[in-house]
Scaffold this motif. Structure first.
Motif, short mmCIF file in Angstrom:
data_model
loop_
_atom_site.label_atom_id
_atom_site.label_comp_id
_atom_site.label_asym_id
_atom_site.label_seq_id
_atom_site.Cartn_x
_atom_site.Cartn_y
_atom_site.Cartn_z
N VAL A 2 37.93 44.87 33.38
CA VAL A 2 37.74 45.76 32.35
C VAL A 2 37.75 47.07 33.09
CG1 VAL A 2 36.00 46.48 30.52
CG2 VAL A 2 36.21 44.18 31.05
N VAL A 3 37.02 47.23 34.04
CA VAL A 3 36.93 48.70 34.54
C VAL A 3 38.42 49.10 35.14
CG1 VAL A 3 36.01 50.04 36.31
CG2 VAL A 3 34.66 48.29 35.10
N GLY A 4 39.31 48.14 35.91
CA GLY A 4 40.49 48.52 36.15
C GLY A 4 41.35 48.66 35.18
N TRP A 5 41.37 48.03 34.15
CA TRP A 5 42.28 48.35 32.96
C TRP A 5 42.08 49.48 32.43
CZ3 TRP A 5 42.89 44.12 28.32
CH2 TRP A 5 43.70 44.73 27.67
N PRO A 32 39.66 51.81 44.40
CA PRO A 32 37.96 52.18 44.80
C PRO A 32 37.06 52.08 43.92
CG PRO A 32 39.55 53.63 46.11
CD PRO A 32 40.34 53.15 44.83
N ILE A 33 37.18 52.68 42.97
CA ILE A 33 36.17 52.85 41.77
C ILE A 33 35.99 51.43 41.01
CG2 ILE A 33 35.36 53.86 39.56
CD1 ILE A 33 36.69 56.61 40.50
N THR A 34 37.07 50.92 41.04
CA THR A 34 37.09 49.49 40.18
C THR A 34 36.11 48.56 40.89
OG1 THR A 34 38.91 49.76 39.20
CG2 THR A 34 38.18 47.61 39.41
N VAL A 35 36.55 48.30 42.45
CA VAL A 35 35.77 47.31 43.32
C VAL A 35 34.28 48.01 43.60
CG1 VAL A 35 35.90 46.51 45.68
CG2 VAL A 35 37.80 46.96 44.42
N LEU A 36 34.03 49.20 43.91
CA LEU A 36 32.77 49.36 43.95
C LEU A 36 31.85 49.33 42.62
CD1 LEU A 36 33.44 52.63 46.11
CD2 LEU A 36 32.67 50.36 46.89
N VAL A 37 32.35 49.52 41.55
CA VAL A 37 31.53 49.40 40.23
C VAL A 37 31.36 47.84 40.14
CG1 VAL A 37 31.40 49.59 37.90
CG2 VAL A 37 32.12 51.45 39.16
N SER A 38 32.46 47.05 40.32
CA SER A 38 32.31 45.64 40.22
C SER A 38 31.48 44.99 41.30
CB SER A 38 33.72 44.90 40.34
OG SER A 38 34.53 45.59 39.68
N LEU A 39 31.36 45.39 42.29
CA LEU A 39 30.29 44.77 43.29
C LEU A 39 28.71 45.22 43.23
CD1 LEU A 39 32.84 44.28 46.26
CD2 LEU A 39 32.49 42.68 44.36
N GLY A 54 31.69 33.88 45.97
CA GLY A 54 31.76 33.36 44.72
C GLY A 54 31.38 34.40 43.59
N ARG A 55 30.27 35.04 43.78
CA ARG A 55 29.79 35.92 42.97
C ARG A 55 30.70 37.30 42.95
NH1 ARG A 55 24.00 39.26 42.94
NH2 ARG A 55 24.24 40.00 40.88
N ALA A 56 31.15 37.79 44.19
CA ALA A 56 32.06 38.81 44.38
C ALA A 56 33.41 38.75 43.24
CB ALA A 56 32.18 39.16 45.64
N VAL A 57 33.86 37.47 43.72
CA VAL A 57 35.20 37.10 42.97
C VAL A 57 35.03 36.99 41.57
CG1 VAL A 57 36.88 35.19 42.56
CG2 VAL A 57 36.01 35.80 45.11
N TRP A 58 33.95 36.20 41.00
CA TRP A 58 33.43 36.41 39.60
C TRP A 58 33.36 37.80 38.93
CZ3 TRP A 58 33.70 33.77 35.41
CH2 TRP A 58 32.99 33.97 34.38
N ARG A 59 32.88 38.73 39.70
CA ARG A 59 32.46 40.07 39.47
C ARG A 59 33.85 40.89 39.17
NH1 ARG A 59 27.40 42.09 39.96
NH2 ARG A 59 27.70 44.03 39.03
N LEU A 60 34.65 40.61 40.42
CA LEU A 60 35.99 41.14 40.43
C LEU A 60 37.02 40.82 39.05
CD1 LEU A 60 36.79 41.50 43.95
CD2 LEU A 60 36.39 43.40 42.63
N ALA A 61 36.85 39.29 38.62
CA ALA A 61 37.76 38.87 37.70
C ALA A 61 37.03 39.25 36.41
CB ALA A 61 37.76 37.24 38.00
N THR A 62 35.97 39.67 36.14
CA THR A 62 35.51 40.25 34.60
C THR A 62 35.21 41.65 34.73
OG1 THR A 62 33.15 39.65 35.67
CG2 THR A 62 34.19 37.87 34.41
N VAL A 63 34.21 41.97 35.28
CA VAL A 63 33.97 43.41 35.47
C VAL A 63 35.21 44.35 35.83
CG1 VAL A 63 32.17 45.38 36.18
CG2 VAL A 63 31.42 43.06 35.33
N ILE A 71 27.26 41.63 49.09
CA ILE A 71 28.49 42.10 49.91
C ILE A 71 28.06 43.35 51.01
CG2 ILE A 71 30.86 42.28 49.96
CD1 ILE A 71 30.12 39.73 49.10
N PRO A 72 28.05 43.12 52.11
CA PRO A 72 27.72 44.33 52.73
C PRO A 72 28.62 45.63 52.44
CG PRO A 72 27.84 42.55 54.10
CD PRO A 72 28.37 42.08 52.88
N TRP A 73 28.32 46.86 52.74
CA TRP A 73 29.30 48.00 52.33
C TRP A 73 30.30 48.28 52.99
CZ3 TRP A 73 29.15 50.97 48.12
CH2 TRP A 73 27.98 50.85 47.45
N ASN A 74 30.49 47.74 54.25
CA ASN A 74 31.86 47.74 54.96
C ASN A 74 32.73 46.82 54.43
OD1 ASN A 74 30.07 45.64 56.04
ND2 ASN A 74 31.38 45.33 57.81
#
Length: 573
Positions: A65-68, A285-292, A53-62, A297-300
């Motif tokens: 913004v970062v991806g846009w 890659p930058i969008t996801v790594l910054v968001s998480l 849930g936290r990962a999904v929330w971060r991807l749907a918010t942070v 969530i493990p790095w792999n």
């Protein structure tokens, strides 16, 4: 489907969707996308968010913004788009097509958490990307009329419209959830009523603001998925079939609508190809790594999510819509979006689709590569069968609602699950993705048939088996074949026969086939009374002998048979 559309449209000219459908083309595609998102919402269960849930929330918010921002920067500096087009396209690029992601994850057999993250992100961010595009368009439209306008003049009304649309979608779902269990809608009308309601909600909320209808139908789907509504389970196979047809049809129509002049930008410049590389290797890659950052969530798993982001029909449909609107505003470069959006879809589907298995294995996020066997019912026979299959490397799991019956299986060191397999809670507490075959072998043959019928849609009718008499179609005492699993063993004997053989001391035998020791030689080693049960292929695939099917043995296969304890005059294999 894209290839079929290209061939039927730009290449041969067999199909011209705009000439065939005229002004109805855009509404048809919009309603199709809405139904697809609703179907996706129906597959989302909030209990999946316990681990992601936290990962999904971060991807749907942070992540939005970062991806846009990164998408807009790549569009301007790499693709050479003018700022208005780059900002609008950056918002559209937030979407990660559930029409592509969900089938891709299903085929690749990814572990539960990254699977859940990508599925939720794909469905949640589809309407979000559409709203970002609407925000950008409305801002530039307002700026065209009032040069001193700011984004704050545009964003609040859109946010209010999205919230209102979400509330309407939620209310519609609650209404359906109230009507269906009370018999207010006849069974044969439930599917039509549901789909008409979805379309009505979409059209109604789109009158509030363009594209907020996508929010409404997504919320409606998620709400229905998380309420126990009787009759909804029977609808699932139908709505999935509709979604497949819609996805296929819309892909063909959109690809057939292309014009060669819209692809000129791709043929005459290096910029679009550099943009695609930047999108795949930098933006995502930058969008996801910054968001998480800061999550557990493990790095792999982070790296896997950072790579997988195929786009689908929502990207193409929205890009085509706004390309026309940008031209109406006098903003140059709008038509470039059509060809570029198709290039994004094709490149991401190819890059991620063909690499998902390799990357999943490399990052160790792939589920069991060998097909597993789910056994329903902890009996002496199923426990011995599980031991034989575990010995040859096949993942097994025994499910039973009786803790006492599972006792011997636990003592044997076999994986078990204590619970009712038909309970919806089991579906959310137990990861069933590693299991491609099901055997129902409880003492109750009717219950075995019920389990097989329930899982036939998910696993496949040919992959669900049961103990139970094959009494033939003519017997009025027999269960119809359409609601039962395939009968184990060639003679299809049932629970009583198995219990008699257990009492007589029958055992399982494994026989490895080779070029020198073929199936006929192996059969000669067995007693005439022995019953062939299944074949384990080299890759772990399980093929059962049934009253209807006899698999063809090959060199390297392991044949498992059920034999009497002693075979006079023969050497055991």
């Amino acid at each position: 489907m894209l290839a079929a559309g290209f061939i039927a449209g730009p290449i041969t000219g067999i199909i011209d969707p705009e000439a065939a459908f005229g002004e109805l083309l855009d509404p048809m595609i919009s309603i199709g996308v809405a139904l697809i998102l609703f179907e996706g919402g129906l597959s989302l269960d909030l209990r999946e968010l316990r681990h992601s849930g936290r990962a999904v929330w971060r991807l749907a918010t942070v992540g939005v913004v970062v991806g846009w921002a990164l998408g807009a920067l790549a569009g301007y500096f790499v693709a050479g788009l003018v700022w208005p087009v780059a900002v609008l396209f950056g918002g559209i690029l937030i979407v990660t097509g559930p029409t592509v992601v969900i089938p891709l994850l299903r085929q690749a057999n990814i572990q539960t958490r990254p699977n859940s993250i990508l599925k939720w992100e794909g469905i949640v961010n589809d309407p979000t990307g559409a709203l970002c595009a609407v925000t950008a368009y409305e801002y530039f439209r307002r700026l065209n009329e009032f040069p001193d306008a700011s984004v704050f003049d545009v964003a609040p009304p859109l946010v209010i419209a999205a919230v209102l649309a979400g509330l309407i979608g939620y209310a519609a779902a609650r209404l359906i959830a109230w009507l269906f269990p009370r018999g207010a809608v006849p069974e044969f009308l439930k599917v039509p009523v549901l789909f008409i309601t979805v379309i009505s909600v979409f059209v109604l909320t789109n009158q509030i603001e363009h594209e907020v209808g996508l929010v409404a139908v997504t919320v409606m789907g998620v709400t229905l998925a998380n309420r126990e509504v009787s009759g909804m389970r029977a609808i699932h196979p139908f709505k999935e079939n509709i979604a497949v047809l819609l996805v296929s049809g819309i892909f063909i129509l959109l690809a057939a609508s292309l014009r060669w002049e819209e692809l000129t930008y791709l043929q005459t410049s290096w910029r679009p190809w550099a943009f695609l590389a930047a999108l795949l290797l930098l933006v995502r890659p930058i969008t996801v790594l910054v968001s998480l950052l800061g999550t557990n969530i493990p790095w792999n798993e982070r790296l896997f999510v950072a790579w997988i982001a195929p786009r689908g029909i929502v990207l193409v449909a929205i890009s085509g819509l706004f390309a026309l609107r940008l031209d109406d505003l006098g903003i140059a470069g709008g038509q470039i979006l059509i060809g570029l959006s198709f290039a994004v879809v094709v490149s991401t589907v190819i890059a991620h689709g063909f690499s998902v298995n390799f990357v999943a294995r490399l990052l160790k996020v792939k589920g069991d590569t060998r097909p597993g066997l789910l056994i329903v019912g902890a009996t002496a026979w199923t426990i011995e069968l599980a031991k034989e299959l575990q010995a040859v490397g096949t993942p097994v799991l025994i499910v039973d609602q009786s803790w006492q019956r599972l006792g011997r299986a636990r003592l044997e060191g076999l994986p078990t699950y204590h619970g009712e397999i038909l309970n919806e809670a089991t579906e959310h507490n137990l990861d069933l993705s590693p299991f491609q075959v099901l055997v129902a072998a409880t003492e109750n043959e009717a219950y075995n048939a019920l389990v097989c019928n329930e899982f036939a849609h998910e696993i496949g009718r040919d992959m669900v088996y049961q103990l139970g008499e094959n009494q033939g179609k003519e017997s009025r005492h027999a269960l119809p074949e359409s609601i039962r699993g395939r009968a184990l063993f060639e003679d299809g004997f049932g629970v009583d026969e198995v219990n008699d053989r257990i009492h007589d001391g029958w055992v399982f035998k494994k026989t490895k086939l080779s070029d020198e020791f073929d199936f006929d030689a192996a059969r000669e080693k067995l007693s005439d009374d022995a019953s062939l049960l299944l074949i384990v292929r080299k890759n772990g695939t399980l093929r059962f002998f049934t009253h209807a099917v006899r698999p063809e043995p090959r060199a390297g296969d392991i044949v498992i048979s059920y034999t009497p304890p002693k075979i006079p005059g023969k050497v055991s294999s």
